[in-house]
Scaffold this motif. Structure first.
Motif, mmCIF file in Angstrom:
data_model
loop_
_atom_site.group_PDB
_atom_site.id
_atom_site.type_symbol
_atom_site.label_atom_id
_atom_site.label_comp_id
_atom_site.label_asym_id
_atom_site.label_seq_id
_atom_site.Cartn_x
_atom_site.Cartn_y
_atom_site.Cartn_z
ATOM 1 N N ALA A 155 0.834 -1.199 0.000
ATOM 2 C CA ALA A 155 0.000 0.000 0.000
ATOM 3 C C ALA A 155 0.863 1.240 0.000
ATOM 4 O O ALA A 155 1.910 1.282 0.615
ATOM 5 C CB ALA A 155 -0.918 0.001 1.225
ATOM 6 N N GLU A 156 0.402 2.264 -0.700
ATOM 7 C CA GLU A 156 1.164 3.523 -0.777
ATOM 8 C C GLU A 156 1.334 4.139 0.601
ATOM 9 O O GLU A 156 2.375 4.699 0.919
ATOM 10 C CB GLU A 156 0.420 4.489 -1.704
ATOM 11 C CG GLU A 156 1.051 5.850 -1.851
ATOM 12 C CD GLU A 156 2.382 5.770 -2.566
ATOM 13 O OE1 GLU A 156 3.245 6.611 -2.282
ATOM 14 O OE2 GLU A 156 2.563 4.861 -3.378
ATOM 15 N N THR A 157 0.300 4.017 1.432
ATOM 16 C CA THR A 157 0.393 4.630 2.756
ATOM 17 C C THR A 157 1.463 3.964 3.596
ATOM 18 O O THR A 157 2.172 4.620 4.349
ATOM 19 C CB THR A 157 -0.958 4.528 3.480
ATOM 20 O OG1 THR A 157 -1.398 3.168 3.436
ATOM 21 C CG2 THR A 157 -1.998 5.389 2.802
ATOM 22 N N THR A 217 0.739 1.126 -7.577
ATOM 23 C CA THR A 217 1.715 1.651 -6.616
ATOM 24 C C THR A 217 2.950 0.763 -6.530
ATOM 25 O O THR A 217 4.050 1.248 -6.266
ATOM 26 C CB THR A 217 1.088 1.789 -5.217
ATOM 27 O OG1 THR A 217 0.514 0.534 -4.824
ATOM 28 C CG2 THR A 217 0.011 2.856 -5.206
ATOM 29 N N LEU A 233 -7.923 5.216 -7.089
ATOM 30 C CA LEU A 233 -8.342 5.597 -5.738
ATOM 31 C C LEU A 233 -9.497 6.595 -5.780
ATOM 32 O O LEU A 233 -10.443 6.505 -4.988
ATOM 33 C CB LEU A 233 -7.155 6.200 -4.985
ATOM 34 C CG LEU A 233 -6.137 5.194 -4.450
ATOM 35 C CD1 LEU A 233 -4.824 5.888 -4.114
ATOM 36 C CD2 LEU A 233 -6.687 4.472 -3.224
ATOM 37 N N SER A 246 -10.075 4.573 4.956
ATOM 38 C CA SER A 246 -8.769 4.075 4.522
ATOM 39 C C SER A 246 -8.506 4.417 3.060
ATOM 40 O O SER A 246 -7.381 4.765 2.682
ATOM 41 C CB SER A 246 -8.705 2.559 4.725
ATOM 42 O OG SER A 246 -7.485 2.041 4.239
ATOM 43 N N GLN A 295 -5.439 6.737 1.634
ATOM 44 C CA GLN A 295 -4.518 6.381 0.548
ATOM 45 C C GLN A 295 -4.555 7.429 -0.563
ATOM 46 O O GLN A 295 -3.514 7.801 -1.118
ATOM 47 C CB GLN A 295 -4.889 5.016 -0.024
ATOM 48 C CG GLN A 295 -4.678 3.853 0.929
ATOM 49 C CD GLN A 295 -5.089 2.542 0.283
ATOM 50 O OE1 GLN A 295 -4.443 2.065 -0.647
ATOM 51 N NE2 GLN A 295 -6.171 1.957 0.768
#
Length: 757
Positions: free
Chosen positions: A4-6, A497, A509, A524, A528
Motif C-alpha cells: 500500500a502507498e500509505t 503503486t 483511488l 482508509s 490512501q
C-alpha cells in the motif's frame, strides 16, 4: 507486489536540508548583484540605442565579465518580474558571441515568457553580406547526420568558389524538428582542404564524446533544401524564431539554397538511421508523434500503410498539427516497448524470448502515456488510440498499442497500428479475467521461485514490470465492465503503486472513493488517496510544476481532512502533518503530530511521529530538539529507516564530531546501502583534516556502490586534496561517465580545471 502507498509513505523520513560540500566554489555575489541592479539603466540605454554598436556598448560591463558571472546573472535576471530584465536578456541573446551564454539567455527568456513577461526592445538588424552575382558559387557536396529519428540533424552544404574553384564555402545547420526549427547556424569559408579537415574533425569529435561512430550520408542540394524547409515549417508552426546567425545570413541562404535557380535530384531520403531495430522504430514513432514530429512519423510508415490514408506527406503532417494545436500533447512518458513473441505463451521463460521470429515481419507492443486535451479531431486520426485510463486533473491518458513492422527496401517500417487497449475492452469478460490471471500467476511464480540477487534478476524484474503494466490494462477493461467491483479497485491500486505509477493509482483511488462512500474502508481509501496526492505534489514540485504541485497539495489536504472526519485515524493525522510541513506550515504540522501522539498510536506510528518532529526541527535549525526526537525514534524502533544516519547528522550539525562519527559508523554497519552515510562520514573526516580516513571510508563506499557518481566524485576530490592530480583526474572521469551532471562531480571538475589554468 501490492504494498500500500500509505505503508511506504510512513516508512520514508521527511527530507532534511542538504549538507554543503567543501568542493563547491562560490560566485562573486556582490558583482552579480551590482549588475542585476543596473538592469534598469542598461535596459533604458538599449531602448535609446539606434545601432547594434550602441547596444553592445550598453552591455559592455556584462560582456566583459567572466562566463560564470554572466551565467549566474542570467539565472538571476530570469527571476526578475519586469520588462527591463527581459530587454537585457534579449540583448545578451542577440549580441553575445558566447554560445553557452546565448543558450542560457534563451532559457531565461522562455522562463520569463512563461510568466507573461516579454521584452519591449527590438534589436537593430545588421546589414548582411550578400554574395556577388558574378562568378556564382557552384554546389559541391552536402552531408547529413543519419539521426533524423532523434528529432535533430546536422545538415552541411558546401559550395566551390574562387579562383579555379579552389576555395569552398560551408553552411552548417542544426535542425530541430520538435520545437526550435533552425536551431543553430554557422558559415565558414576556406580552402577545400580546410573545409574537408573541418568536416572530419566534427565526426571525430562526435565519436570521442559519445563513444559511437557518427553516421553520415551524402545529400544533394535539393534534399538539403527540403530538410531546411521542413525545419522552417516547425519555426512557423511553433512560433519560434530561427537562429540569429541564420537570420543575419538569410540573403545568402536564400541565394544559395531557398531561391537557387537550379536544383539537383531529390532522392526522397529520410536520413533515418537504417540500422534501427523494430522496437526502436516503434519507440521513435510514438515519441515523434507525441512531440509533434509528424514528418518523422510519416517517414517511419510503409508506403502502403493505411495510417498514411493515401495522403501526401505535407497534408498528412498538417492534419496532425491541426490536431496538436487543439489537443496540446505534452509530457510524453514511455513505459514499455517490447517485441512480441511469435507464439506468445502465458508463462514467460528466460531464453524463450523471440525464439521463433519472422525475418521480415515483427510485432512490437508499447505501453505509454501522454497529457492531452479532448478534441473531436482525435477521432479523425487512424493512429489515435483509446485512453484506457485518464487522470482528469492533468489530462494524462494511458495507451496500449502494438505495431506491425515489416522490411521495406532493407529497413524496418511500420505497416499497421493496433489499439490493444481498445481491443482488450472489447473482449468477453471471461477472456479478460483469464488474461489478467495469467499475468498475475506468472508474476507470483517469479516472486516465489527467483531471488532479487540471482543472475537473471534484472530480466525477471523487467518481466514483472511488463506483466504488471499489462495487468493494469486488463483491469481497466474489467472496470469498464464491472465499475462496482470493490476488489478490482484494490487490485488496481496495489499493482499501480507497486511499480511507482502514482498518477494511475490516483485515478483508481479517486474512482474507488466515488463508488463506495458508505463502505467500511472508506476512510482508509481516502487516506490512501490523500497520501498519493501528496506524493504527486512532491513529484511535480521537484520538476518545478508549481501550479500543479499546489493543486495536488490542496487535493491531498482536503482529502485527508475528509478522512479525519470519517475515521479519525492516527495515520491520517501523520500524513496530514507531513503535507503541512512540506508547505512550511510547521505549527499546524506540529499540532497535528501532537494530537497523533495523544491518540494512542502503535509503536510504528509513534516512531514515525517522532521522526517527523525531528525532521521539522531540522528544517527550523533546532538541532537539539531534532536530536531528542531522533534518539526517541531509535529507542522505539532501532530498525527505523536511516535512523542511525539521522542521529549522526544531527550530532554533526551540533558540531559534536565525536558522536557524529560514532553514529555514522553505525549507520554504515546497519545500512551499508545508504550512500549518504559514506559521503557524510568522509566529509566529516575532511573537515577534521583526516584525509586518509576520509579516503578509506569513501573508497569503501565506492566498492559497495560502484555506480555512485557522487561517491566517485567525492573520492576524486579527496585524491585531489592529497595532491595526486593524475589519479584524481582518472577517478573523476569514471564519475563523469556515470553522471556528469552530479553536483560534486562538476565541483571537482571545476577545481581540477582551475589547477590547469
Amino acid at each position: 507486489m501490492h504494498c500500500a502507498e500509505t505503508h511506504e509513505r510512513r516508512k520514508q523520513p521527511m527530507t532534511s536540508k542538504k549538507p554543503k560540500h567543501p568542493f563547491i566554489t562560490q560566485s562573486n555575489d556582490s558583482h552579480i548583484q551590482s549588475l542585476l541592479e543596473q538592469r534598469h539603466t542598461i535596459a533604458e540605454e538599449l531602448r535609446e540605442s539606434v545601432s547594434r554598436g550602441q547596444a553592445e556598448t550598453a552591455l559592455a560591463e556584462i560582456s566583459s565579465s567572466a562566463e560564470a558571472t554572466q551565467l549566474a546573472l542570467l539565472k538571476a535576471l530570469a527571476r526578475q518580474p519586469d520588462v527591463d530584465a527581459a530587454d537585457v536578456l534579449l540583448a545578451i541573446n542577440e549580441l553575445t558571441p558566447n554560445k553557452a551564454v546565448r543558450k542560457e539567455s534563451r532559457r531565461a527568456l522562455i522562463q520569463l515568457a512563461g510568466n507573461k513577461i516579454y521584452p519591449s526592445w527590438t534589436p537593430e538588424p545588421e546589414k548582411p553580406t550578400i554574395l556577388p552575382t558574378t562568378n556564382a558559387p557552384r554546389f559541391w557536396k552536402g552531408q547529413v547526420t543519419l539521426m533524423r529519428e532523434q528529432g535533430e540533424i546536422e545538415l552541411i552544404l558546401c559550395w566551390e568558389q574562387g579562383f579555379e574553384y579552389g576555395e569552398a564555402r560551408m553552411l552548417s545547420f542544426l535542425l530541430d524538428y520538435w520545437q526550435d526549427g533552425v536551431k543553430d547556424f554557422t558559415i565558414e569559408t576556406g580552402t577545400k582542404r580546410h573545409i574537408e579537415s573541418h568536416l572530419n574533425e566534427q565526426a571525430t569529435h562526435f565519436t570521442i564524446s559519445t563513444g559511437e561512430k557518427l553516421k553520415l550520408a551524402d545529400a544533394t542540394l535539393a534534399e538539403g533544401r527540403r530538410l531546411l524547409l521542413d525545419a522552417l515549417s516547425v519555426n512557423k508552426w511553433r512560433g519560434t524564431t530561427p537562429h540569429k546567425d541564420y537570420r543575419h545570413y538569410l540573403p545568402t541562404v536564400q541565394q544559395l539554397i531557398l531561391n537557387a535557380p537550379q536544383l539537383d535530384e531529390d532522392r526522397g531520403r529520410t536520413y533515418i538511421d537504417p540500422d534501427l531495430e523494430p522496437d526502436e522504430i516503434a519507440a521513435h514513432f510514438i515519441g515523434g508523434w507525441s512531440l509533434g514530429d509528424f514528418g518523422l512519423c510519416y517517414d517511419l510508415l510503409t508506403r502502403d500503410s493505411p495510417i498514411r490514408e493515401g495522403l501526401a506527406r505535407d497534408e498528412w503532417v498538417e492534419r496532425r498539427r491541426a490536431w496538436a494545436d487543439e489537443a496540446q500533447p505534452a509530457h510524453f512518458e514511455p513505459r514499455i516497448t517490447r517485441e512480441r513473441e511469435h507464439n506468445q505463451s502465458a508463462l514467460w521463460l528466460p531464453g524463450s524470448f523471440l525464439s521463433d521470429r519472422s525475418t521480415s515481419r515483427r510485432e512490437v507492443e508499447t505501453c505509454w502515456s501522454l497529457e492531452l486535451s479532448e478534441t473531436p479531431l482525435s477521432g479523425t486520426l487512424p493512429e489515435m488510440p483509446l485512453g484506457t485510463a485518464v487522470l482528469k486533473e492533468t489530462g494524462r491518458h494511458w495507451f496500449w498499442t502494438s505495431y506491425t513492422i515489416v522490411q521495406e527496401e532493407g529497413e524496418w517500417r511500420i505497416q499497421r497500428v493496433t489499439d490493444d487497449g481498445a481491443n482488450a475492452q472489447g473482449l468477453p469478460l471471461a477472456d479478460v479475467q483469464q488474461r489478467l490471471q495469467e499475468h498475475a500467476g506468472a508474476i507470483q511464480d517469479i516472486l516465489k521461485n527467483q531471488t532479487p540477487t540471482g543472475p537473471d534478476a534484472p530480466r525477471y524484474y523487467e518481466e514483472i514490470i511488463w506483466r504488471t503494466t499489462k495487468a493494469l490494462y486488463y483491469l481497466d477493461a474489467l472496470l469498464v465492465k464491472n465499475p462496482l467491483d470493490f476488489e478490482l479497485y484494490a487490485d488496481a491500486v496495489g499493482r499501480a503503486t507497486s511499480i511507482g505509477m502514482n498518477e494511475r493509482a490516483f485515478i483508481y483511488l479517486e474512482r474507488w472513493a466515488e463508488h463506495f462512500p458508505h463502505h467500511a474502508s472508506y476512510a482508509s481509501i481516502l487516506q490512501q488517496l490523500g497520501a498519493v496526492a501528496a506524493v504527486l505534489a512532491q513529484q511535480y514540485d521537484e520538476i518545478e510544476m508549481q501550479e500543479r504541485a499546489e493543486r495536488f497539495y490542496d487535493l491531498s489536504e482536503t482529502t485527508l481532512q475528509k478522512a479525519l472526519q470519517v475515521g479519525n485515524q492516527t495515520l491520517t493525522r501523520i500524513l496530514l502533518a507531513e503535507v503541512k510541513a512540506s508547505q512550511d506550515a510547521y505549527e499546524e504540522a506540529q499540532s497535528l503530530l501532537q494530537e497523533a501522539l495523544a491518540s494512542d498510536p502503535t509503536r510504528e506510528e509513534e516512531a514515525q511521529i517522532e521522526n517527523d518532529l525531528a525532521s521539522m526541527a531540522l528544517e527550523r535549525d533546532l538541532y537539539d530538539e531534532a536530536l531528542r526526537h531522533f534518539l526517541r525514534v531509535a529507542e522505539i524502533s532501532p530498525n527505523f529507516q536511516h535512523i542511525w544516519f539521522s542521529i549522526g547528522h544531527a550530532y554533526r550539525l551540533l558540531k559534536n564530531t565525536i558522536e557524529a562519527e560514532v553514529y555514522y559508523k553505525r549507520a554504515i554497519e546497519e545500512e551499508p546501502q545508504n550512500i549518504a552515510a559514506f559521503s557524510e562520514l568522509g566529509a566529516l573526516y575532511l573537515s577534521k583534516n583526516e584525509t586518509n580516513k576520509a579516503y578509506k571510508v569513501v573508497e569503501q563506499g565506492t566498492l559497495l556502490h560502484p555506480q555512485s557518481a557522487h561517491l566517485r566524485g567525492l573520492l576524486a576530490g579527496i585524491i585531489l586534496d592529497q595532491g595526486d592530480l593524475r589519479r584524481a583526474r582518472a577517478v573523476l572521469e569514471e564519475a563523469e561517465r556515470i553522471n556528469p551532471d552530479a553536483e560534486i562531480v562538476q565541483a571537482v571538475r571545476q577545481s581540477l580545471d582551475s589547477i590547469k589554468r
